[in-house]
Each structure stands twice: as C-alpha cells, then as structure tokens.
Scaffold this active site. Structure first.
Site, mmCIF file in Angstrom:
data_model
loop_
_atom_site.group_PDB
_atom_site.id
_atom_site.type_symbol
_atom_site.label_atom_id
_atom_site.label_comp_id
_atom_site.label_asym_id
_atom_site.label_seq_id
_atom_site.Cartn_x
_atom_site.Cartn_y
_atom_site.Cartn_z
ATOM 1 N N LYS A 1 2.433 -3.365 7.261
ATOM 2 C CA LYS A 1 2.619 -3.559 5.816
ATOM 3 C C LYS A 1 4.065 -3.212 5.424
ATOM 4 O O LYS A 1 4.677 -3.890 4.593
ATOM 5 C CB LYS A 1 1.640 -2.687 5.018
ATOM 6 C CG LYS A 1 0.169 -3.060 5.159
ATOM 7 C CD LYS A 1 -0.181 -4.417 4.592
ATOM 8 C CE LYS A 1 -0.120 -4.470 3.087
ATOM 9 N NZ LYS A 1 -0.556 -5.818 2.577
ATOM 10 N N TYR B 1 -1.370 -0.368 11.157
ATOM 11 C CA TYR B 1 -1.616 -1.046 9.875
ATOM 12 C C TYR B 1 -0.462 -0.813 8.908
ATOM 13 O O TYR B 1 0.146 -1.763 8.396
ATOM 14 C CB TYR B 1 -2.931 -0.548 9.254
ATOM 15 C CG TYR B 1 -3.057 -0.862 7.775
ATOM 16 C CD1 TYR B 1 -3.151 -2.170 7.324
ATOM 17 C CD2 TYR B 1 -3.070 0.164 6.812
ATOM 18 C CE1 TYR B 1 -3.245 -2.459 5.953
ATOM 19 C CE2 TYR B 1 -3.165 -0.117 5.456
ATOM 20 C CZ TYR B 1 -3.255 -1.429 5.037
ATOM 21 O OH TYR B 1 -3.345 -1.713 3.694
ATOM 22 N N THR C 1 0.833 -1.207 0.000
ATOM 23 C CA THR C 1 0.000 0.000 0.000
ATOM 24 C C THR C 1 0.866 1.255 0.000
ATOM 25 O O THR C 1 1.990 1.236 0.538
ATOM 26 C CB THR C 1 -0.909 -0.004 1.248
ATOM 27 O OG1 THR C 1 -1.432 1.309 1.436
ATOM 28 C CG2 THR C 1 -0.153 -0.389 2.522
ATOM 29 N N ASP C 2 0.319 2.340 -0.544
ATOM 30 C CA ASP C 2 1.032 3.624 -0.494
ATOM 31 C C ASP C 2 1.165 4.127 0.942
ATOM 32 O O ASP C 2 1.975 5.016 1.209
ATOM 33 C CB ASP C 2 0.307 4.668 -1.363
ATOM 34 C CG ASP C 2 -1.100 5.008 -0.871
ATOM 35 O OD1 ASP C 2 -1.642 4.283 -0.019
ATOM 36 O OD2 ASP C 2 -1.660 6.018 -1.355
ATOM 37 N N GLU C 3 0.380 3.556 1.864
ATOM 38 C CA GLU C 3 0.399 4.070 3.244
ATOM 39 C C GLU C 3 1.740 3.824 3.929
ATOM 40 O O GLU C 3 2.044 4.439 4.948
ATOM 41 C CB GLU C 3 -0.761 3.476 4.058
ATOM 42 C CG GLU C 3 -2.090 3.860 3.437
ATOM 43 C CD GLU C 3 -3.314 3.585 4.295
ATOM 44 O OE1 GLU C 3 -3.203 3.580 5.529
ATOM 45 O OE2 GLU C 3 -4.385 3.383 3.708
HETATM 46 P P1 NAD Z 1 -9.946 -6.902 2.888
HETATM 47 O O1 NAD Z 1 -9.850 -6.574 4.333
HETATM 48 O O2 NAD Z 1 -11.195 -6.586 2.147
HETATM 49 O O3 NAD Z 1 -9.675 -8.472 2.660
HETATM 50 C C1 NAD Z 1 -8.655 -9.154 3.340
HETATM 51 C C2 NAD Z 1 -8.862 -10.636 3.057
HETATM 52 O O4 NAD Z 1 -7.774 -11.343 3.681
HETATM 53 C C3 NAD Z 1 -10.157 -11.210 3.650
HETATM 54 O O5 NAD Z 1 -10.761 -12.084 2.726
HETATM 55 C C4 NAD Z 1 -9.687 -11.970 4.882
HETATM 56 O O6 NAD Z 1 -10.536 -13.063 5.219
HETATM 57 C C5 NAD Z 1 -8.315 -12.440 4.416
HETATM 58 N N1 NAD Z 1 -7.399 -12.723 5.537
HETATM 59 C C6 NAD Z 1 -7.163 -11.937 6.614
HETATM 60 N N2 NAD Z 1 -6.274 -12.547 7.428
HETATM 61 C C7 NAD Z 1 -5.937 -13.716 6.836
HETATM 62 C C8 NAD Z 1 -5.056 -14.777 7.177
HETATM 63 N N3 NAD Z 1 -4.327 -14.744 8.298
HETATM 64 N N4 NAD Z 1 -4.948 -15.825 6.330
HETATM 65 C C9 NAD Z 1 -5.698 -15.890 5.186
HETATM 66 N N5 NAD Z 1 -6.557 -14.921 4.836
HETATM 67 C C10 NAD Z 1 -6.670 -13.841 5.638
HETATM 68 O O7 NAD Z 1 -8.669 -6.194 2.221
HETATM 69 P P2 NAD Z 1 -8.544 -5.517 0.790
HETATM 70 O O8 NAD Z 1 -9.025 -4.130 0.872
HETATM 71 O O9 NAD Z 1 -9.071 -6.448 -0.228
HETATM 72 O O10 NAD Z 1 -6.944 -5.459 0.665
HETATM 73 C C11 NAD Z 1 -6.217 -6.523 0.082
HETATM 74 C C12 NAD Z 1 -4.744 -6.178 0.100
HETATM 75 O O11 NAD Z 1 -4.525 -4.959 -0.607
HETATM 76 C C13 NAD Z 1 -4.185 -5.956 1.501
HETATM 77 O O12 NAD Z 1 -2.897 -6.532 1.548
HETATM 78 C C14 NAD Z 1 -4.111 -4.443 1.635
HETATM 79 O O13 NAD Z 1 -3.079 -4.060 2.514
HETATM 80 C C15 NAD Z 1 -3.810 -4.041 0.207
HETATM 81 N N6 NAD Z 1 -4.272 -2.698 -0.199
HETATM 82 C C16 NAD Z 1 -5.553 -2.316 0.032
HETATM 83 C C17 NAD Z 1 -5.972 -1.071 -0.408
HETATM 84 C C18 NAD Z 1 -7.409 -0.617 -0.229
HETATM 85 O O14 NAD Z 1 -7.728 0.527 -0.538
HETATM 86 N N7 NAD Z 1 -8.317 -1.453 0.229
HETATM 87 C C19 NAD Z 1 -5.085 -0.215 -1.056
HETATM 88 C C20 NAD Z 1 -3.760 -0.651 -1.274
HETATM 89 C C21 NAD Z 1 -3.378 -1.899 -0.842
HETATM 90 P P1 TYD Z 2 -10.423 4.497 4.879
HETATM 91 O O1 TYD Z 2 -11.464 4.133 3.888
HETATM 92 O O2 TYD Z 2 -10.467 3.893 6.245
HETATM 93 O O3 TYD Z 2 -9.007 4.241 4.185
HETATM 94 P P2 TYD Z 2 -7.515 4.695 4.692
HETATM 95 O O4 TYD Z 2 -7.553 5.061 6.116
HETATM 96 O O5 TYD Z 2 -6.747 3.428 4.464
HETATM 97 O O6 TYD Z 2 -7.103 5.821 3.788
HETATM 98 O O7 TYD Z 2 -10.464 6.069 5.072
HETATM 99 C C1 TYD Z 2 -10.335 6.952 3.962
HETATM 100 C C2 TYD Z 2 -10.327 8.356 4.498
HETATM 101 O O8 TYD Z 2 -11.623 8.638 5.054
HETATM 102 C C3 TYD Z 2 -9.348 8.579 5.637
HETATM 103 O O9 TYD Z 2 -8.822 9.905 5.531
HETATM 104 C C4 TYD Z 2 -10.183 8.453 6.886
HETATM 105 C C5 TYD Z 2 -11.529 8.990 6.435
HETATM 106 N N1 TYD Z 2 -12.723 8.405 7.083
HETATM 107 C C6 TYD Z 2 -13.712 9.236 7.605
HETATM 108 O O10 TYD Z 2 -13.611 10.477 7.566
HETATM 109 N N2 TYD Z 2 -14.794 8.647 8.181
HETATM 110 C C7 TYD Z 2 -14.951 7.297 8.254
HETATM 111 O O11 TYD Z 2 -15.967 6.816 8.822
HETATM 112 C C8 TYD Z 2 -13.945 6.457 7.694
HETATM 113 C C9 TYD Z 2 -14.059 4.947 7.758
HETATM 114 C C10 TYD Z 2 -12.840 7.061 7.115
#
Ligand code: NAD
Ligand code: TYD
Length: 339
Positions: free
Chosen positions: A155, A151, A126-128
C-alpha cells in the site's frame, strides 16, 4: 448527468458500503464498479443496487491494461481505487497477489487515467503505511512511512507511485489513509466479523499474542463519507488521514463482543502472535476535520452493536461465504476465479 465515476473493488467491504451510500445520497452521480471478484469480492454485497440505472458492474482486474484502458477511454469523470488485497495475514503467507494488485494495479489505473486525462483520482490507502506507534502519539499526514507487513508495504508503494505521478506529471490525485473499519459486509477473516461469526456458533476466538495490540476503529460509513469529502474537496497532491477516535486493545474489543452476544470468556483462545504484529495505530484527524469539515458520526458503542445485529440478521450472507457458494456461482458466471 456527468460521466460515471470508476470505482474499483466495489464488491468488497468498504467499496460496497461506499457505492450504496453514494447511490442513496448523490442523485447526480453514476458509478461503474470494476471488480475481479477475488475471494473477498461478493456480488451479494450489492444485490440491492444491481439494477439501479446509475450503477454498472464490470468484471475485471485493475492490473489488466486492456480492460482498464477500455473502461477509462469510454469516459469517466474520476477514479476511486478501493481494489486491493487487504488482509495482513494473507500477505504474510504470500505477498505475490499484494504486489500485483496493490502496486501494479495502481500503476495501471494511474497510467490509464493520465492517458485519457481523467480529472480526478482518489487512492484509498491505510494508516498501516505509517507502521506502529508506542504507547503515546498519533499518526499525522507528516509521519514518515514505515510499513511493517507485506500488505502495508504494498500500500505504501502505491501511495508513493501516486505521489510521484502528482509531482512528475501534475496528476490530479488525492490520497486517504484510514484506520481499521468495521460494519456490515466485512469478510469474516478480519477480527470483528470473524469473532462475531465464531461466537454466534459458540466457537472460540483466536486472540493473537497478549491481546494488547491497539487499533483505532471507525465505522465503514464514516470512512465512506471521508472518501467522498476528499474526492470532492481535497487539495490535489494531499493526503488526508481519517479515524474513529476509538482506540481499543484487541482484548477490550473481544470482551465487548462477548458482552453484546452474551457469551462466556472461556471462548477466548490466546494463539501465537502474528509475525511483525504492529502494536498500536492511532490517528490525528485534525487536517480532514479543519479543511473539509468531516468528523466521524457513528459512536463505537452503537456502531458495534448495530454491526453485531447485522451479522445476526444475515445468516444467508454468512452461509454463502462459509460454503463457498458465491465462488461457485462466479465460476459458472465468469469462468475461473483468481482467488
Ligand atoms: P476487501 O478485501 O473487502 O475488498 C477488496 C475488493 O477488491 C474485493 O471486492 C476484491 O474482489 C477486489 N479486488 C481485489 N483484487 C482486485 C483486482 N486485481 N482487480 C479488481 N478488483 C480486485 O477490502 P476492503 O476492506 O473493502 O478495503 C478496501 C480498500 O480500503 C483497500 O484498498 C484497503 O487497503 C483500504 N483500507 C481498508 C481498511 C479496513 O479496515 N478494511 C482500512 C483502511 C484502508
Ligand atoms: P485485522 O482485522 O486483521 O486488521 P489489521 O491487521 O489490518 O489491523 O486485525 C485487527 C487486530 O486483531 C490486529 O491487531 C490483529 C488482531 N487479530 C487477532 O487477534 N485475531 C484474529 O483472528 C485476527 C484476524 C486479528
């Protein structure tokens, strides 16, 4: 048909969109999905592909050495690691599961991949991990890691492990670092699906702090295509950023959602800020664009409208999550859940 690719965390938001896309577009590829089905994993995200002969679901934990070794030993052509605890707010409440899944889980996969000489490994990051930007500038792949939440720290730790395995063992890994995703099947704890599902019910939406934090939004299918491009063509040991060129303050985004859903501004509720809240994320995507020819295709305006429509069209999916029915089903099917 080549050996399957092991995808982890495929029942989550991004993993499920990735699996559907690859099964649709890559007829020679088969996939095994290893997922622990935590609160964020939902079998309903993949009902439409459950019977596909090129797809197999395995219930298990990426930090469980026995399960992971068995699967990898059975022969896989690569590993794409999506599995993670992914919500910043939960990591502030309790970082324990983040350390276990995101760090120990990654280490477990890396060790099994090394032991059985898996030829390709992609870490979905992630970019985070780069921390927070001021009003200007972009994250490049050279930006120093400066994670600010438990988090993002977990990562970043995983990314550094991957880096160390490449350096020490000549391990064939690549890493992607993407900005905030949106699209169908996102668990409604993250901003966009939480706000859509609250507004649908005329409930207020909690904007943290002053609402001026900026995120760069990318459609989940553009992210899935970036992962596939890097998996196929990325250079070993390299990191590739991906982003949507769609920077929005949280307040701008909230207004867009109110407009699309035709709801009043009075539903905005300013709440206490998230501790350590990163101010701005923005991505320089020139490396992946120049080297791999990837570009985001979905415009934010269209993608957001389509996403809102998807949630309006899937009340059963939302109801399943709200009632916790899907977790009860897993308990019956697989025993006690870790959630
Ligand atoms: P999500 O929380 O929707 O899904 C996570 C999945 O991983 C779930 O299906 C969960 O059951 C599974 N999981 C959790 N712990 C596990 C374990 N110990 N063993 C096997 N499975 C397990 O997450 P997401 O939003 O789909 O993100 C997927 C990946 O992308 C993550 O690595 C996250 O860091 C990365 N990512 C997410 C975003 C975003 O905006 N959501 C952006 C950049 C990177
Ligand atoms: P989020 O979707 O949790 O993603 P991330 O923290 O990984 O960027 O949050 C996106 C942005 O929205 C972040 O700046 C936090 C803000 N946010 C709110 O203002 N209210 C909310 O209820 C949530 C979940 C997030």
């Amino acid at each position: 048909m080549p050996a399957p690719i092991l995808v982890t965390g495929g029942c989550g938001f991004i993993g499920s969109n990735f699996i559907r896309l690859i099964l649709e577009t890559e007829p020679e590829v088969s996939l095994i999905n290893l997922d622990q089905l935590t609160y964020a994993g939902n079998l309903a995200n993949l009902t439409d592909v459950a019977d596909n002969p090129r797809y197999r679901f395995v219930h298990g934990d990426i930090a469980d050495r026995t399960v992971v070794r068995q699967l990898v030993q059975s022969g896989v052509s690569g590993i794409i690691n999506f599995a993670a605890e992914s919500h910043v707010d939960r990591s502030i409440q309790d970082s324990g599961p983040f350390i276990r899944t995101n760090i120990v889980g990654t280490q477990t996969l890396l060790d099994a991949a090394r032991e059985f000489s898996v030829p390709r490994y992609l870490q979905v990051s992630t970019d985070e991990v780069y921390g927070s930007l001021g009003a200007s500038g972009f994250f490049t792949e050279e930006t120093p890691l400066a994670p600010n939440s438990p988090y993002s720290a977990s990562k970043a730790a995983a990314d550094l492990l991957v880096r160390a395995y490449v350096h020490t063992f000549n391990f064939p890994a690549v890493v992607t670092r993407c900005s905030n995703n949106y699209g169908p099947y996102q668990f409604p704890e993250k901003l966009i699906p939480l706000f859509i599902t609250n507004l649908q019910r005329d409930e207020s939406v909690p904007v943290y702090g002053d609402g001026q934090n900026v995120r760069d939004w990318i459609h989940v299918l553009d992210h899935a295509r970036a992962i596939w491009a890097v998996y196929r063509q990325g250079r070993v040991g390299e990191v590739y950023n991906a982003g949507g060129h769609s920077e929005k303050t949280n307040l701008e985004l909230t207004h867009l959602l109110l407009d699309i859903l035709g709801k009043p501004k009075t539903l905005i509720k300013y709440v206490k800020d998230r501790p350590g809240h990163d101010r701005r994320y923005a991505i320089d995507t020139s490396k992946i664009e120049k080297e791999l020819g990837w570009k985001p295709k979905v415009t934010f305006e269209q993608g957001l409208r389509d996403t809102v429509q998807w949630y309006l069209d899937h009340p059963d999916w939302i109801a399943g999550i709200r009632t916790g029915d899907y977790l009860k089903y897993y308990q019956k099917q697989y025993g006690q859940m870790a959630c």
